[in-house]
Design a protein around this motif. Structure first.
Motif, mmCIF file in Angstrom:
data_model
loop_
_atom_site.group_PDB
_atom_site.id
_atom_site.type_symbol
_atom_site.label_atom_id
_atom_site.label_comp_id
_atom_site.label_asym_id
_atom_site.label_seq_id
_atom_site.Cartn_x
_atom_site.Cartn_y
_atom_site.Cartn_z
ATOM 1 N N ILE A 261 -35.197 -3.584 -10.795
ATOM 2 C CA ILE A 261 -35.345 -3.841 -9.355
ATOM 3 C C ILE A 261 -35.087 -5.309 -9.044
ATOM 4 O O ILE A 261 -34.407 -5.639 -8.062
ATOM 5 N N ALA A 262 -35.617 -6.207 -9.864
ATOM 6 C CA ALA A 262 -35.411 -7.643 -9.627
ATOM 7 C C ALA A 262 -33.937 -8.000 -9.712
ATOM 8 O O ALA A 262 -33.418 -8.745 -8.873
ATOM 9 N N GLY B 100 -27.436 -11.058 0.566
ATOM 10 C CA GLY B 100 -28.694 -11.597 1.075
ATOM 11 C C GLY B 100 -29.321 -10.795 2.198
ATOM 12 O O GLY B 100 -30.530 -10.596 2.220
ATOM 13 N N ALA B 101 -28.519 -10.297 3.126
ATOM 14 C CA ALA B 101 -29.055 -9.543 4.259
ATOM 15 C C ALA B 101 -29.596 -8.183 3.822
ATOM 16 O O ALA B 101 -30.496 -7.635 4.450
ATOM 17 N N GLU B 102 -29.061 -7.633 2.744
ATOM 18 C CA GLU B 102 -29.471 -6.307 2.286
ATOM 19 C C GLU B 102 -30.586 -6.358 1.231
ATOM 20 O O GLU B 102 -31.216 -5.335 0.955
ATOM 21 N N ALA B 103 -30.798 -7.503 0.642
ATOM 22 C CA ALA B 103 -31.803 -7.634 -0.421
ATOM 23 C C ALA B 103 -33.206 -7.505 0.164
ATOM 24 O O ALA B 103 -33.485 -8.042 1.229
ATOM 25 N N PRO B 104 -34.077 -6.794 -0.541
ATOM 26 C CA PRO B 104 -35.460 -6.690 -0.050
ATOM 27 C C PRO B 104 -36.182 -8.027 -0.188
ATOM 28 O O PRO B 104 -35.950 -8.778 -1.129
ATOM 29 N N HIS B 105 -37.039 -8.311 0.773
ATOM 30 C CA HIS B 105 -37.817 -9.553 0.773
ATOM 31 C C HIS B 105 -39.276 -9.202 0.998
ATOM 32 O O HIS B 105 -39.596 -8.438 1.902
ATOM 33 N N ILE B 106 -40.144 -9.771 0.202
ATOM 34 C CA ILE B 106 -41.582 -9.587 0.388
ATOM 35 C C ILE B 106 -42.115 -10.700 1.282
ATOM 36 O O ILE B 106 -42.913 -10.474 2.162
ATOM 37 N N ASN C 144 -40.577 -15.233 -3.117
ATOM 38 C CA ASN C 144 -40.040 -13.954 -3.598
ATOM 39 C C ASN C 144 -39.716 -14.030 -5.088
ATOM 40 O O ASN C 144 -40.027 -13.109 -5.847
ATOM 41 N N HIS C 145 -39.082 -15.117 -5.500
ATOM 42 C CA HIS C 145 -38.777 -15.320 -6.923
ATOM 43 C C HIS C 145 -40.065 -15.353 -7.749
ATOM 44 O O HIS C 145 -40.150 -14.721 -8.796
ATOM 45 N N MET C 146 -41.033 -16.092 -7.268
ATOM 46 C CA MET C 146 -42.273 -16.241 -8.026
ATOM 47 C C MET C 146 -43.034 -14.920 -8.130
ATOM 48 O O MET C 146 -43.553 -14.585 -9.199
ATOM 49 N N LEU C 147 -43.083 -14.162 -7.066
ATOM 50 C CA LEU C 147 -43.764 -12.869 -7.114
ATOM 51 C C LEU C 147 -43.064 -11.919 -8.086
ATOM 52 O O LEU C 147 -43.722 -11.223 -8.874
ATOM 53 N N ALA C 148 -41.745 -11.905 -8.047
ATOM 54 C CA ALA C 148 -40.991 -11.025 -8.948
ATOM 55 C C ALA C 148 -41.215 -11.415 -10.402
ATOM 56 O O ALA C 148 -41.517 -10.560 -11.242
ATOM 57 N N PHE C 149 -41.090 -12.697 -10.713
ATOM 58 C CA PHE C 149 -41.214 -13.119 -12.110
ATOM 59 C C PHE C 149 -42.657 -13.115 -12.608
ATOM 60 O O PHE C 149 -42.897 -12.884 -13.791
ATOM 61 N N PHE C 150 -43.613 -13.307 -11.727
ATOM 62 C CA PHE C 150 -45.012 -13.155 -12.138
ATOM 63 C C PHE C 150 -45.261 -11.703 -12.538
ATOM 64 O O PHE C 150 -45.851 -11.421 -13.578
ATOM 65 N N TRP D 205 -30.651 -23.985 -8.689
ATOM 66 C CA TRP D 205 -31.561 -24.396 -9.753
ATOM 67 C C TRP D 205 -33.010 -24.222 -9.313
ATOM 68 O O TRP D 205 -33.877 -23.884 -10.112
ATOM 69 N N ASP D 206 -33.281 -24.472 -8.030
ATOM 70 C CA ASP D 206 -34.645 -24.344 -7.524
ATOM 71 C C ASP D 206 -35.188 -22.923 -7.702
ATOM 72 O O ASP D 206 -36.372 -22.737 -7.944
ATOM 73 N N ASP D 207 -34.319 -21.930 -7.557
ATOM 74 C CA ASP D 207 -34.748 -20.544 -7.778
ATOM 75 C C ASP D 207 -35.166 -20.342 -9.231
ATOM 76 O O ASP D 207 -36.183 -19.699 -9.518
ATOM 77 N N TRP D 208 -34.378 -20.887 -10.148
ATOM 78 C CA TRP D 208 -34.708 -20.751 -11.565
ATOM 79 C C TRP D 208 -36.006 -21.486 -11.887
ATOM 80 O O TRP D 208 -36.830 -20.986 -12.645
ATOM 81 N N PHE D 209 -36.214 -22.662 -11.294
ATOM 82 C CA PHE D 209 -37.470 -23.389 -11.516
ATOM 83 C C PHE D 209 -38.653 -22.572 -10.988
ATOM 84 O O PHE D 209 -39.722 -22.539 -11.613
ATOM 85 N N ALA D 210 -38.488 -21.912 -9.853
ATOM 86 C CA ALA D 210 -39.542 -21.046 -9.313
ATOM 87 C C ALA D 210 -39.826 -19.898 -10.292
ATOM 88 O O ALA D 210 -40.992 -19.530 -10.508
ATOM 89 N N ASP D 211 -38.761 -19.340 -10.880
ATOM 90 C CA ASP D 211 -38.931 -18.282 -11.882
ATOM 91 C C ASP D 211 -39.749 -18.790 -13.069
ATOM 92 O O ASP D 211 -40.685 -18.123 -13.520
#
Length: 134
Positions: free
Chosen positions: A18-19, A27-33, A40-46, A90-96
């Motif tokens: 799912i992730a 981006g417009a079609e991707a689900p967002h919490i 969103n990145h942090m919730l998924a990777f947590f 890179w910021d997304d990866w750091f959040a992950d």
């Protein structure tokens, strides 16, 4: 493997799928919490990290960290492909990575309890050796 552990393995791989699919959808079609992309990145990777720790309790923490961080990097590399129409950051990866660390720290007590339970429960061959012969 217990039924509970099988459930965690299934949930882990489903969360990974799912992730990844969510990350490569436009981006417009991707689900967002949450409204903030990094959250969103942090919730998924947590979630993925916590499930990984439950699904694979014997996997050492550093290899698990490296595998999950590599998965986050793979997502960002996938988003850099032009026809995906997403932005690699890179910021997304750091959040992950931050979420992976938090997930590992918060899952640690559960992993310790699972190990104690596993160590206290004799394996099937040991049980049959202790049982009286009929």
């Amino acid at each position: 493997m217990s039924a509970l552990r099988r459930m965690f393995v299934f949930a882990f791989w489903l969360a990974v799928l799912i992730a990844y699919v969510s990350a490569i959808l436009p981006g417009a079609e991707a689900p967002h919490i949450a409204a903030w992309d990094k959250l969103n990145h942090m919730l998924a990777f947590f979630t993925i990290t916590f499930l990984a720790r439950a699904a694979y309790p014997r996997l050492a923490v550093l290899p698990l960290f490296a595998l999950l961080a590599a998965f986050g990097a793979f997502i960002e590399i996938s988003q850099a492909v032009p026809f995906i129409h997403r932005d690699a950051e890179w910021d997304d990866w750091f959040a992950d990575v931050i979420a992976i660390v938090i997930g590992l720290v918060l899952a640690w007590p559960f992993a310790v309890l699972a190990k104690r339970r596993r160590d206290a429960t004799p394996s099937a061959p040991e049980q049959s050796a202790d049982s009286p012969e009929l």
